[in-house]
Design a protein around this motif. Structure first.
Motif, PDB file in Angstrom:
ATOM      1  N   ASP A  62       0.830  -1.210   0.000  1.00 44.13           N
ATOM      2  CA  ASP A  62       0.000   0.000   0.000  1.00 44.13           C
ATOM      3  C   ASP A  62       0.862   1.257   0.000  1.00 44.13           C
ATOM      4  O   ASP A  62       0.606   2.210  -0.733  1.00 44.13           O
ATOM      5  CB  ASP A  62      -0.941   0.003   1.221  1.00 44.13           C
ATOM      6  CG  ASP A  62      -2.059  -1.014   1.063  1.00 44.13           C
ATOM      7  OD1 ASP A  62      -2.201  -1.555  -0.057  1.00 44.13           O
ATOM      8  OD2 ASP A  62      -2.769  -1.271   2.054  1.00 44.13           O
ATOM      9  N   LYS A  63       1.871   1.237   0.836  1.00 44.19           N
ATOM     10  CA  LYS A  63       2.755   2.405   0.936  1.00 44.19           C
ATOM     11  C   LYS A  63       3.490   2.648  -0.383  1.00 44.19           C
ATOM     12  O   LYS A  63       3.835   3.774  -0.728  1.00 44.19           O
ATOM     13  CB  LYS A  63       3.749   2.160   2.086  1.00 44.19           C
ATOM     14  CG  LYS A  63       4.618   3.343   2.428  1.00 44.19           C
ATOM     15  CD  LYS A  63       3.880   4.354   3.303  1.00 44.19           C
ATOM     16  CE  LYS A  63       4.830   5.475   3.715  1.00 44.19           C
ATOM     17  NZ  LYS A  63       4.176   6.467   4.569  1.00 44.19           N
ATOM     18  N   MET A  64       3.751   1.543  -1.117  1.00 48.63           N
ATOM     19  CA  MET A  64       4.436   1.654  -2.412  1.00 48.63           C
ATOM     20  C   MET A  64       3.482   2.103  -3.510  1.00 48.63           C
ATOM     21  O   MET A  64       3.900   2.266  -4.666  1.00 48.63           O
ATOM     22  CB  MET A  64       5.034   0.293  -2.815  1.00 48.63           C
ATOM     23  CG  MET A  64       6.237  -0.136  -1.991  1.00 48.63           C
ATOM     24  SD  MET A  64       6.583  -1.910  -2.202  1.00 48.63           S
ATOM     25  CE  MET A  64       7.061  -1.966  -3.926  1.00 48.63           C
ATOM     26  N   GLY A  65       2.220   2.235  -3.193  1.00 48.01           N
ATOM     27  CA  GLY A  65       1.234   2.613  -4.196  1.00 48.01           C
ATOM     28  C   GLY A  65       0.884   1.469  -5.144  1.00 48.01           C
ATOM     29  O   GLY A  65       0.417   1.697  -6.259  1.00 48.01           O
ATOM     30  N   ASN A  79      12.131  -1.187  -3.960  1.00 42.99           N
ATOM     31  CA  ASN A  79      11.182  -0.170  -3.513  1.00 42.99           C
ATOM     32  C   ASN A  79      10.470  -0.518  -2.207  1.00 42.99           C
ATOM     33  O   ASN A  79       9.775   0.314  -1.639  1.00 42.99           O
ATOM     34  CB  ASN A  79      10.117   0.066  -4.604  1.00 42.99           C
ATOM     35  CG  ASN A  79      10.738   0.247  -5.980  1.00 42.99           C
ATOM     36  OD1 ASN A  79      10.537  -0.574  -6.884  1.00 42.99           O
ATOM     37  ND2 ASN A  79      11.540   1.293  -6.134  1.00 42.99           N
ATOM     38  N   GLY A  80      10.614  -1.767  -1.757  1.00 37.20           N
ATOM     39  CA  GLY A  80       9.950  -2.156  -0.513  1.00 37.20           C
ATOM     40  C   GLY A  80      10.610  -3.394   0.075  1.00 37.20           C
ATOM     41  O   GLY A  80      11.183  -4.213  -0.649  1.00 37.20           O
ATOM     42  N   THR A 118      12.296   6.250   2.559  1.00 41.04           N
ATOM     43  CA  THR A 118      11.835   6.218   1.169  1.00 41.04           C
ATOM     44  C   THR A 118      11.580   4.790   0.683  1.00 41.04           C
ATOM     45  O   THR A 118      11.071   4.595  -0.420  1.00 41.04           O
ATOM     46  CB  THR A 118      12.886   6.853   0.228  1.00 41.04           C
ATOM     47  OG1 THR A 118      14.091   6.071   0.312  1.00 41.04           O
ATOM     48  CG2 THR A 118      13.184   8.287   0.626  1.00 41.04           C
ATOM     49  N   VAL A 119      11.968   3.795   1.484  1.00 36.63           N
ATOM     50  CA  VAL A 119      11.755   2.391   1.106  1.00 36.63           C
ATOM     51  C   VAL A 119      10.882   1.729   2.174  1.00 36.63           C
ATOM     52  O   VAL A 119      11.373   1.356   3.233  1.00 36.63           O
ATOM     53  CB  VAL A 119      13.098   1.624   0.985  1.00 36.63           C
ATOM     54  CG1 VAL A 119      12.854   0.186   0.548  1.00 36.63           C
ATOM     55  CG2 VAL A 119      14.031   2.323   0.020  1.00 36.63           C
ATOM     56  N   GLY A 152       9.868   6.642  11.503  1.00 36.45           N
ATOM     57  CA  GLY A 152       9.393   6.560  10.118  1.00 36.45           C
ATOM     58  C   GLY A 152      10.211   5.624   9.249  1.00 36.45           C
ATOM     59  O   GLY A 152      10.023   5.560   8.038  1.00 36.45           O
ATOM     60  N   TYR A 153      11.151   4.871   9.848  1.00 31.39           N
ATOM     61  CA  TYR A 153      11.951   3.921   9.075  1.00 31.39           C
ATOM     62  C   TYR A 153      11.154   2.668   8.733  1.00 31.39           C
ATOM     63  O   TYR A 153      11.434   1.998   7.750  1.00 31.39           O
ATOM     64  CB  TYR A 153      13.211   3.500   9.849  1.00 31.39           C
ATOM     65  CG  TYR A 153      14.200   4.616  10.072  1.00 31.39           C
ATOM     66  CD1 TYR A 153      14.117   5.811   9.362  1.00 31.39           C
ATOM     67  CD2 TYR A 153      15.235   4.468  10.992  1.00 31.39           C
ATOM     68  CE1 TYR A 153      15.025   6.828   9.569  1.00 31.39           C
ATOM     69  CE2 TYR A 153      16.157   5.478  11.203  1.00 31.39           C
ATOM     70  CZ  TYR A 153      16.043   6.668  10.490  1.00 31.39           C
ATOM     71  OH  TYR A 153      16.947   7.665  10.699  1.00 31.39           O
ATOM     72  N   MET A 154      10.214   2.325   9.602  1.00 30.87           N
ATOM     73  CA  MET A 154       9.353   1.171   9.324  1.00 30.87           C
ATOM     74  C   MET A 154       7.907   1.653   9.250  1.00 30.87           C
ATOM     75  O   MET A 154       7.486   2.489  10.046  1.00 30.87           O
ATOM     76  CB  MET A 154       9.482   0.105  10.440  1.00 30.87           C
ATOM     77  CG  MET A 154      10.720  -0.784  10.307  1.00 30.87           C
ATOM     78  SD  MET A 154      10.939  -1.892  11.728  1.00 30.87           S
ATOM     79  CE  MET A 154       9.689  -3.123  11.413  1.00 30.87           C
TER      80      MET A 154
END
Lengths: 328, 335
Positions: A144-147, A212-213, A238-239, A257-259
């Motif tokens: 979800d976070k990766m869109g 990206n994830g 960002t990942v 915000g790292y995880m």
């Protein structure tokens, strides 16, 4: 030789002093898959804090399976030979575990499963959390976070281990539902932060700018991946990265915000609930649960201790609620 | 033995020092010492725990030591000839998983196919070890360290890292079945010990193993094909590891890719406690059996008393070093 023999005797005597057990109390044996992880240790600590253990109604003997099926096999035989009143069981392998449950039940000893399920078994009851669901949900959070599009990597637990197999099964479910996601790499880092660090460094070298994830099947490995990103100058924020267990360092990573997510497993409820269920199956329906764990979740009721499956919900730790866990 | 055609006549072997041929006084004392140690431990445990000396528990102990016993038997051959085999735990897993793969699911082969394949896998991996050590002169420590990793990898590739369940009933009997009230693995282990004792005591190959481990150079001068002897000890070790793997698989009703991790340490410990010298040439099969029994009895007894496994590791370590210390002292006194 004499010294050697004396040594043996002294060592044995030490052992005997440490294990004086009262014959009148109920004896519950715990067969744990292994005791070398944070979760297993907190499980044991919470179980020992159960009111019935503290007031001496029952004793708890913990057997360390040492991640070795043959060791757990031996320990079941020993508990049966000693006529334990009940066994709480967290298996190493869910297929092989079925044979052990059958052996204990044949000897008239009820087996309460906790934390790890057993396949095709006649356990008296099972209390635990659904690892497949956790695996699915953590992967969903990353996706979800990766869109919904991009490349992910999966850090897996030890080859062949039950928790690892189930969490990966959940990961795959989420991936199957996300056609825009490509699984770039997957490999085991054996639940270890150090191993995950090396593995992730190699992946970042092999696929520069393409990851990206990150789906970590536990927090330790997710933290290792984050350390690898930072060592290569990549901002972990960002990942999107997720993990399971809710260890302290993961809480810190979530707050920074790292995880994006750490899924916390409730050792207190799994352990104390299992002790209550064991006593219920020893004593009968006159037994009333003593642990406060039964008030924790509306979806999980005591049900007079007659249930077969007690599903302990996961707690989802995100930036929105992480502070309450850090303050604990 | 199949090696006999290349071996020199009996007269050469009998020219070897007598100490290599039959147990001398020092060796008897050592074996006797182990028996005393075992008795002391058993008596102590039976006083400390009421369940220890029950028939059920004693039969449990024999069942429990059988896996380590197979590995220790193979390890004894290798160590008597001056080598070491660090790969037995991984070879065990490979033998077990290959057998499990063949006897699992709807298209299962007959149990004997799985059994032969498991034994064959063990012997083949042992032969690779033996070839590397005997013919390519790779140190045994290095060659078998390599195999420890390689055989584990083969196991994981073959199984895809997943356990292999649903084994044929006939195969599971190998681990669960009983004959005259005693479980099949115990029978197989007893048979294996008898054969191993006969080989080491009463065959030419057995004497050559002692000779090669005692003094490889003079063994060569005596005309012994030392390379073939060393090669064969590794094949035997692999074969027995494969056998142990199948029995473990049958016992746990599932082929496990992570089976046997660290088992080489218990096997070496049993052999060393049993009085076999790390430098080769000295030791007996019965000693290794007693060594395996001591480890098994201690594991069992400490479990019965509910001692944390963390302390068990310390206690086991102390006893291993104690046994070797005693062994070294006894040998010094002998001189």
């Amino acid at each position: 030789m004499k010294q050697f023999l004396l040594g043996c005797v002294a060592v044995m005597a030490l052992g005997a002093a440490a294990s004086a057990a009262d014959a009148k109390t109920y004896r519950i044996g715990v067969a744990m898959y292994g005791l070398k992880g944070e979760f297993a240790q907190s499980w044991v600590n919470e179980a020992k804090k159960h009111p019935a253990i503290k007031d001496g109604t029952a004793t708890l003997t913990v057997f360390d399976g040492n991640y070795d099926q043959l060791t757990q096999d031996r320990q079941f035989d020993e508990m049966i030979a000693q006529h334990y009143d009940a066994i709480i069981f967290d298996p190493i392998d869910s297929n092989a575990g079925g044979a052990l449950v059958a052996r204990a039940e044949k000897a008239g000893i009820p087996v309460i499963g906790s934390n790890g399920p057993v396949k095709a078994a006649n356990e008296a009851a099972y209390i635990g959390s659904d690892d497949v669901k956790a695996g699915e949900d953590e992967a969903k959070a990353v996706i979800d976070k990766m869109g919904g599009k991009g490349n992910v990597v999966i850090l897996q637990g030890p080859v062949g281990q039950l928790g690892s197999i189930q969490r990966y099964e959940g990961n795959q479910k989420a991936l199957a539902a996300a056609p825009g996601i490509h699984l770039l790499e997957k490999n085991t880092a054996n639940w270890s932060r150090a191993e995950a660090l090396n593995l992730m460094q190699n992946w970042l070298t092999a696929h520069p700018g393409q990851i990206n994830g990150v789906i970590g099947e536990n927090d330790e490995m997710a933290l290792g991946a984050i350390a690898a990103m930072r060592s290569q100058g990549i901002d972990p924020a960002t990942v999107p990265t997720a993990g399971i267990d809710g260890v302290h360092d993961a809480m810190v990573a979530v707050s920074k915000g790292y995880m994006v997510l750490s899924i916390k497993q409730d050792a207190f409820t799994q352990a104390q609930g299992a002790v209550d269920l064991a006593l219920r199956h020893i004593i009968g329906d006159s037994y009333k649960p003593l642990s406060t764990c039964w008030t924790m979740y509306p979806s999980m009721k005591w049900d007079n201790g007659e249930g077969k499956l007690y599903n302990v919900p996961w707690t989802y730790v995100t930036k929105a609620n992480v502070q309450q866990f850090l303050n604990k | 033995m199949r090696t006999s055609s290349t071996m020199p006549p009996e007269s050469v072997a009998s020219a070897l020092p007598p100490a290599r041929r039959r147990p001398d006084l020092g060796q008897l004392a050592r074996e006797y010492g182990i028996v005393v140690a075992l008795i002391v431990i058993v008596v102590a445990l039976s006083f400390m725990n009421p369940y220890f000396l029950t028939v059920r528990n004693i039969s449990n102990i024999f069942l429990q030591i059988s896996i380590n016993g197979f590995l220790a038997t193979g390890m004894t051959f290798v160590m008597l000839a001056g080598g070491i085999d660090l790969s037995v735990g991984s070879v065990l897993a490979a033998g077990g998983i290959v057998a499990a793969g063949l006897v699992s699911g709807d298209h299962a082969y007959a149990p004997w196919v799985g059994i032969l394949a498991g034994l064959g896998t063990g012997a083949l991996l042992g032969a690779v070890n033996g070839g590397l050590v005997a013919y390519l002169r790779v140190p045994a420590f290095v060659a078998t360290l390599g195999m420890l990793s390689t055989a584990r990898g083969i196991t994981e590739v073959y199984s895809g890292g997943m356990p292999i369940p649903d084994l044929a009933d006939g195969f599971v009997e190998l681990g669960q079945g009983r004959l005259f009230g005693i479980t099949i693995p115990v029978w197989i282990y007893l048979a294996c010990i008898v054969v191993a004792v006969v080989i080491t005591r009463n065959t030419r190959f057995g004497r050559y193993v002692y000779a090669v481990g005692g003094n490889a150079r003079s063994a060569v001068t005596s005309g012994i094909n030392t390379k073939l002897v060393i090669f064969t000890t590794f094949v035997l070790s692999g074969l027995l590891a494969g056998l142990a793997g199948m029995i473990l698989t049958a016992r746990t009703t599932s082929g496990l890719p992570q089976a046997g991790i660290g088992y080489e340490l218990d096997a070496i410990a049993a052999v060393v406690i049993g009085g076999t010298s790390l430098s080769g040439g000295v030791g007996t099969m019965v000693g290794s059996l007693l060594g395996a029994l001591i480890i098994g009895v201690i594991n069992n007894g400490l479990d019965l008393m509910g001692i944390s496994s963390f302390y068990q590791h310390i206690i086991k370590g102390v006893i291993i070093v104690g046994a070797v210390l005693f062994d070294a002292n006894a040998r010094r006194e002998q001189r």
